[in-house]
Design an enzyme around this catalytic site. Structure first.
Site, PDB file in Angstrom:
ATOM      1  N   ARG A 126      -4.918  27.443  51.110  1.00 26.52           N
ATOM      2  CA  ARG A 126      -4.849  26.380  52.130  1.00 26.52           C
ATOM      3  C   ARG A 126      -6.224  25.718  52.291  1.00 26.52           C
ATOM      4  O   ARG A 126      -6.340  24.493  52.322  1.00 26.52           O
ATOM      5  CB  ARG A 126      -4.404  26.970  53.465  1.00 26.52           C
ATOM      6  CG  ARG A 126      -2.950  27.370  53.489  1.00 26.52           C
ATOM      7  CD  ARG A 126      -2.054  26.218  53.855  1.00 26.52           C
ATOM      8  NE  ARG A 126      -1.840  26.140  55.295  1.00 26.52           N
ATOM      9  CZ  ARG A 126      -1.216  25.124  55.894  1.00 26.52           C
ATOM     10  NH1 ARG A 126      -0.792  24.094  55.175  1.00 26.52           N
ATOM     11  NH2 ARG A 126      -1.042  25.126  57.201  1.00 26.52           N
ATOM     12  N   HIS A 129      16.626  23.236  58.975  1.00 28.44           N
ATOM     13  CA  HIS A 129      15.933  22.616  57.840  1.00 28.44           C
ATOM     14  C   HIS A 129      16.937  21.850  56.967  1.00 28.44           C
ATOM     15  O   HIS A 129      17.956  22.393  56.555  1.00 28.44           O
ATOM     16  CB  HIS A 129      15.176  23.653  56.999  1.00 28.44           C
ATOM     17  CG  HIS A 129      14.265  22.985  56.007  1.00 28.44           C
ATOM     18  ND1 HIS A 129      12.961  22.651  56.298  1.00 28.44           N
ATOM     19  CD2 HIS A 129      14.506  22.517  54.769  1.00 28.44           C
ATOM     20  CE1 HIS A 129      12.439  22.019  55.268  1.00 28.44           C
ATOM     21  NE2 HIS A 129      13.349  21.923  54.324  1.00 28.44           N
ATOM     22  N   ALA A 130      16.627  20.579  56.695  1.00 30.07           N
ATOM     23  CA  ALA A 130      17.573  19.694  56.015  1.00 30.07           C
ATOM     24  C   ALA A 130      17.930  20.194  54.614  1.00 30.07           C
ATOM     25  O   ALA A 130      17.081  20.692  53.880  1.00 30.07           O
ATOM     26  CB  ALA A 130      16.978  18.292  55.913  1.00 30.07           C
ATOM     27  N   GLU A 161      14.627  16.438  43.495  1.00 38.12           N
ATOM     28  CA  GLU A 161      13.897  16.077  44.710  1.00 38.12           C
ATOM     29  C   GLU A 161      13.439  14.618  44.693  1.00 38.12           C
ATOM     30  O   GLU A 161      13.020  14.079  45.726  1.00 38.12           O
ATOM     31  CB  GLU A 161      12.693  17.002  44.906  1.00 38.12           C
ATOM     32  CG  GLU A 161      13.048  18.483  45.054  1.00 38.12           C
ATOM     33  CD  GLU A 161      14.042  18.751  46.177  1.00 38.12           C
ATOM     34  OE1 GLU A 161      14.104  17.948  47.124  1.00 38.12           O
ATOM     35  OE2 GLU A 161      14.790  19.749  46.086  1.00 38.12           O
ATOM     36  N   HIS A 215      16.325  10.938  51.327  1.00 40.03           N
ATOM     37  CA  HIS A 215      16.029  12.080  50.448  1.00 40.03           C
ATOM     38  C   HIS A 215      17.276  12.936  50.233  1.00 40.03           C
ATOM     39  O   HIS A 215      17.660  13.234  49.102  1.00 40.03           O
ATOM     40  CB  HIS A 215      14.902  12.921  51.063  1.00 40.03           C
ATOM     41  CG  HIS A 215      14.609  14.178  50.297  1.00 40.03           C
ATOM     42  ND1 HIS A 215      13.621  14.254  49.344  1.00 40.03           N
ATOM     43  CD2 HIS A 215      15.204  15.404  50.315  1.00 40.03           C
ATOM     44  CE1 HIS A 215      13.619  15.469  48.809  1.00 40.03           C
ATOM     45  NE2 HIS A 215      14.566  16.197  49.387  1.00 40.03           N
ATOM     46  N   GLU A 216      17.910  13.321  51.331  1.00 37.87           N
ATOM     47  CA  GLU A 216      19.084  14.201  51.220  1.00 37.87           C
ATOM     48  C   GLU A 216      20.247  13.497  50.534  1.00 37.87           C
ATOM     49  O   GLU A 216      20.951  14.090  49.711  1.00 37.87           O
ATOM     50  CB  GLU A 216      19.510  14.707  52.605  1.00 37.87           C
ATOM     51  CG  GLU A 216      18.486  15.606  53.286  1.00 37.87           C
ATOM     52  CD  GLU A 216      18.071  16.801  52.436  1.00 37.87           C
ATOM     53  OE1 GLU A 216      18.863  17.295  51.625  1.00 37.87           O
ATOM     54  OE2 GLU A 216      16.912  17.232  52.577  1.00 37.87           O
ATOM     55  N   ARG A 256       8.714  22.203  42.828  1.00 34.24           N
ATOM     56  CA  ARG A 256       9.627  21.080  42.585  1.00 34.24           C
ATOM     57  C   ARG A 256       9.201  19.823  43.347  1.00 34.24           C
ATOM     58  O   ARG A 256       9.386  18.713  42.874  1.00 34.24           O
ATOM     59  CB  ARG A 256      11.052  21.469  42.988  1.00 34.24           C
ATOM     60  CG  ARG A 256      11.205  21.876  44.423  1.00 34.24           C
ATOM     61  CD  ARG A 256      12.615  22.399  44.726  1.00 34.24           C
ATOM     62  NE  ARG A 256      12.989  23.491  43.820  1.00 34.24           N
ATOM     63  CZ  ARG A 256      14.133  24.137  43.859  1.00 34.24           C
ATOM     64  NH1 ARG A 256      15.044  23.801  44.740  1.00 34.24           N
ATOM     65  NH2 ARG A 256      14.389  25.114  43.011  1.00 34.24           N
ATOM     66  N   TYR A 257       8.650  20.002  44.559  1.00 34.38           N
ATOM     67  CA  TYR A 257       8.264  18.830  45.350  1.00 34.38           C
ATOM     68  C   TYR A 257       6.994  18.196  44.785  1.00 34.38           C
ATOM     69  O   TYR A 257       6.851  16.972  44.778  1.00 34.38           O
ATOM     70  CB  TYR A 257       8.075  19.208  46.820  1.00 34.38           C
ATOM     71  CG  TYR A 257       9.317  19.833  47.417  1.00 34.38           C
ATOM     72  CD1 TYR A 257      10.458  19.064  47.647  1.00 34.38           C
ATOM     73  CD2 TYR A 257       9.368  21.188  47.714  1.00 34.38           C
ATOM     74  CE1 TYR A 257      11.608  19.635  48.181  1.00 34.38           C
ATOM     75  CE2 TYR A 257      10.510  21.763  48.256  1.00 34.38           C
ATOM     76  CZ  TYR A 257      11.630  20.992  48.482  1.00 34.38           C
ATOM     77  OH  TYR A 257      12.768  21.549  49.009  1.00 34.38           O
ATOM     78  N   HIS A 300      10.517  27.370  53.267  1.00 35.06           N
ATOM     79  CA  HIS A 300      10.876  27.722  51.889  1.00 35.06           C
ATOM     80  C   HIS A 300      10.472  29.136  51.476  1.00 35.06           C
ATOM     81  O   HIS A 300      10.975  29.643  50.482  1.00 35.06           O
ATOM     82  CB  HIS A 300      10.277  26.696  50.922  1.00 35.06           C
ATOM     83  CG  HIS A 300      10.768  25.289  51.202  1.00 35.06           C
ATOM     84  ND1 HIS A 300      10.412  24.602  52.345  1.00 35.06           N
ATOM     85  CD2 HIS A 300      11.588  24.470  50.507  1.00 35.06           C
ATOM     86  CE1 HIS A 300      10.995  23.407  52.339  1.00 35.06           C
ATOM     87  NE2 HIS A 300      11.709  23.297  51.244  1.00 35.06           N
ATOM     88  N   HIS A 354      20.194  13.689  46.833  1.00 37.59           N
ATOM     89  CA  HIS A 354      20.783  14.909  46.256  1.00 37.59           C
ATOM     90  C   HIS A 354      22.300  14.736  46.095  1.00 37.59           C
ATOM     91  O   HIS A 354      22.881  15.082  45.072  1.00 37.59           O
ATOM     92  CB  HIS A 354      20.527  16.114  47.171  1.00 37.59           C
ATOM     93  CG  HIS A 354      19.104  16.604  47.195  1.00 37.59           C
ATOM     94  ND1 HIS A 354      18.413  16.972  46.056  1.00 37.59           N
ATOM     95  CD2 HIS A 354      18.253  16.836  48.230  1.00 37.59           C
ATOM     96  CE1 HIS A 354      17.193  17.395  46.411  1.00 37.59           C
ATOM     97  NE2 HIS A 354      17.077  17.325  47.705  1.00 37.59           N
TER      98      HIS A 354
HETATM   99  O1  X8Z Z   1      12.534  20.678  52.081  1.00 36.97           O
HETATM  100  C1  X8Z Z   1      12.514  19.482  51.871  1.00 36.97           C
HETATM  101  C2  X8Z Z   1      13.797  18.675  51.999  1.00 36.97           C
HETATM  102  C3  X8Z Z   1      14.975  19.458  51.557  1.00 36.97           C
HETATM  103  S1  X8Z Z   1      15.068  19.637  49.858  1.00 36.97           S
HETATM  104  C4  X8Z Z   1      13.993  18.253  53.426  1.00 36.97           C
HETATM  105  N1  X8Z Z   1      11.349  18.842  51.614  1.00 36.97           N
HETATM  106  C5  X8Z Z   1      10.091  19.561  51.547  1.00 36.97           C
HETATM  107  C6  X8Z Z   1       9.686  20.096  52.897  1.00 36.97           C
HETATM  108  O2  X8Z Z   1      10.249  19.666  53.906  1.00 36.97           O
HETATM  109  O3  X8Z Z   1       8.791  20.936  52.966  1.00 36.97           O
HETATM  110  C7  X8Z Z   1      11.197  17.427  51.305  1.00 36.97           C
HETATM  111  C8  X8Z Z   1       9.724  17.214  51.134  1.00 36.97           C
HETATM  112  C9  X8Z Z   1       9.086  18.559  51.038  1.00 36.97           C
HETATM  113 ZN    ZN Z   2      15.381  17.948  48.696  1.00 37.02          ZN
END
Ligand code: X8Z
Ligand code: ZN
Length: 612
Positions: free
Chosen positions: A474, A338-339, A396, A368-369, A508-509, A499, A372
């Site tokens: 959901r 996961h990024a 974010e 996106h990354e 946060r997103y 997450h 950060h």
């Molecule tokens: O988790 C992330 C990023 C890392 S902060 C890749 N995002 C959320 C996800 O993947 O669920 C970005 C968008 C939403």
């Molecule tokens: Zn992020």
């Protein structure tokens, strides 16, 4: 709260008075900033090693360093409270002390803290190493990881049974193995929150937004955006009914969750081709072009870097290129794919870890990354406690706001990824649809994860209904339904989303998806752009760059409404810029959906889909 209790006890005993000497406090905090960097560096380094090489040994080392860092935080919080900081005249110093005094999870006893980190890494390891076997038609016994194989199936397959296999298999191998661990874990998080004076961990997480009515603010934003989501949902549902014509959709109006092009139905971009308003006009998927032009992973990073630099921001440093992990290792190492973006707190070491592939989605994620990383670099001169987003949603939003410019047909044309002819209203509509499949589709998902977690922490439901409550939100917010029966207590589908096991808060997103359109509008205005905001590209605009940088370099040194006001003129989050951005698409969808019944039964999931 903790400070109050302590001070009453100590002062009334008459043996000790807190110091209000702000000069001495400044000297103490300067020393703190010297010391804390090394402690955090050691912890982040050990955590990086675990994340890029998952072994029991590395997990243990990372947890040991986490404990050392927590012991340090705990000690410094106690020392900070030797000062009468709530009465400091210097607002910035007071804010810095308030952050040092917030112990967070370091408030737990050593034993509880160690249990907490162990449970956390157990779940992360399960998530990051899970594989699914027995693919329909396979006879060779191959097992597939989420990244890239299962994600690839979810986005490219249009075979109902194959999609069910990946969707259900992933949940069986990840989330289903964690609910009892998660229960113990949540108890420990709550325990820390209570020690710190919060009702539960949800209240603690919400406190980072420094707004008394934060939950209500989010609900209001969701209600403003819901009509957009309902239009998109109805349109996509009708197209999917055609694609999967042999299958019955629930009469309640929900869309089966596994056919939306993504493991969690959080982005529907993979359906771009089928959803294109004008199928004969250029679409916005540049994957083929990237591959044709020979882009590799580094190439995507260079494209992103070039845009940030064009706004006057710093290029990535040598350390970054040397130490980042930008593709999935092929040497047999297990990693957390996961990024993520990493700040090592020494002002020179910043890294990205992601299993990049060359396609449109990764091009955007790379921006996106890198957003950060640019934020880390802009605020690196701040005291450590201020090296953070103004609120977590700001962090974010940086890369995403850049991606709003990058994604425009004009920009894509200018960097040679789209053919000429971007200046066309029908291409424009195709573009807005692809943006909506990413952004509008995400809104309820971004909202619901922490609705569920906040309620779990608040004990609104118990272990027997962890998964039942998950599906309640959901089905209610996203209007999707499980493709196969789910058990309210035996399954744990929330744990199949990164997450949750990794314990990264999610609201946060949602906040970022609202804020980024406020930022985009402000930056386009600063660049003297005239026209619809969805066509605005701030590439090479010093004015837009200066505005964004002024926000970024402030870090968390002031309350976010002040920082937002400085940038956008408003102290509030507002969905209006997002709504305005998508208005042309909404007008188009309303006409297109004339014969559709909007929405779904919001009281819950289709009858029979959730069993005890
Ligand atoms: O988790 C992330 C990023 C890392 S902060 C890749 N995002 C959320 C996800 O993947 O669920 C970005 C968008 C939403
Ligand atoms: Zn992020």
């Amino acid at each position: 709260m903790l400070w109050l209790v302590l001070s009453v006890v100590l002062l009334s005993s008459g043996c000790f008075a807190q110091s209000d000497d702000e000069e001495a406090a400044q000297i103490w905090v300067d020393q703190y900033n010297q010391d804390v960097q090394g402690v955090y560096f050691d912890y982040v380094s050990a955590d990086w090693t675990y994340n890029t090489n998952i072994t029991d040994h590395n997990s243990q080392l990372a947890n040991e360093k986490a404990a050392e860092s927590a012991a340090f935080d705990n000690q410094k919080a106690i020392e900070a409270n030797n000062w009468d900081w709530p009465n400091f005249q210097n607002e910035s110093l007071k804010r810095e002390f308030s952050k040092i005094a917030d112990m967070g999870y370091a408030a737990l006893s050593d034993e509880d803290f160690n249990n907490m980190t162990k449970l956390n890494s157990n779940m992360t390891t399960i998530y990051s190493t899970a594989t699914v076997c027995n693919k329909p038609g396979d006879t060779n016994g191959t097992c597939y990881p989420l990244d890239p194989d299962l994600e690839e199936v979810m986005s490219s397959s249009r075979d109902w049974d194959e999609l069910v296999w990946a969707w259900e298999g992933w949940r069986n191998e990840s989330g289903r193995k964690m609910p009892d661990t998660y229960e113990q874990f949540a108890e420990l998080l709550n325990k820390a929150a209570v020690i710190n004076g919060y009702a539960d961990n949800g209240e603690y997480w919400r406190s980072w937004y420094e707004s008394a009515d934060f939950r209500q603010i989010c609900e209001n934003l969701w209600l403003e955006l819901k009509p957009l989501y309902q239009q998109l949902h109805a349109y996509v549902r009708s197209k999917l009914r055609d694609i999967y014509s042999g299958h019955t959709f629930p009469g309640t109006g929900h869309i089966p969750a596994h056919i939306l092009g993504n493991m969690w139905a959080q982005s529907w971009l993979a359906l771009e081709q089928e959803m294109r308003p004008y199928p004969n006009k250029t679409g916005l998927d540049v994957t083929d072009e990237l591959i044709k032009q020979g882009y590799n992973n580094t190439g995507l990073f260079l494209l992103a870097e070039d845009f940030f630099v064009s706004l006057g921001m710093d290029p990535m440093v040598d350390n970054f290129w040397e130490n980042s992990m930008i593709e999935k290792p092929t040497d047999g190492r297990e990693v957390v794919c996961h990024a993520s973006a990493w700040d090592f707190y020494n002002g020179i070491d910043f890294r990205i870890k992601q299993c990049t592939r060359v396609n449109t989605e990764w091009l955007i994620t790379t921006h996106h990354e890198m957003g950060h990383i640019e934020y880390f670099m802009e605020y690196k001169h701040q005291p450590v406690q201020f090296r953070d987003g103004a609120n977590p949603g700001f962090h974010e939003a940086i890369g995403d706001v850049i991606a709003l410019s990058v994604s425009t047909p004009n920009h894509m044309e200018s960097i040679g990824l789209l053919p000429e002819g971007a200046d066309d209203p029908e291409v424009d509509m195709n573009f807005l649809m692809s943006e909506a499949l990413k952004k509008i589709a995400f809104i309820p998902f971004g909202y619901l994860i922490d609705q569920w977690r906040w309620d779990l922490f608040g004990e609104e439901f118990d272990r027997n209904n962890y998964n039942g409550a998950w599906w309640d939100v959901r089905c209610r917010y996203q209007g999707i339904s499980p493709p196969v029966t789910r058990s309210a207590s035996g399954d744990f589908d929330a744990g199949a989303k990164y997450h949750v096991p990794a314990n990264t808060p999610y609201i946060r997103y949602f906040v970022s998806y609202v804020l980024q359109y406020q930022f985009h509008k402000a930056m386009c205005d600063a660049a003297n752009y005239v026209g619809p905001y969805h066509r605005c590209d701030v590439y090479k605009s010093n004015e837009a760059g200066d505005l964004l940088r002024a926000m970024m370099e402030t870090g968390a040194s002031r309350p976010w409404p002040e920082i937002l006001e400085q940038m956008t003129g408003s102290r509030n989050m507002t969905a209006q810029p997002l709504i305005d951005y998508f208005q042309p698409l909404m007008d188009w969808l309303i006409e297109e959906n004339a014969d559709e019944t909007l929405g779904w039964d919001e009281t819950g999931c289709p009858v029979g889909s959730i069993v005890p």
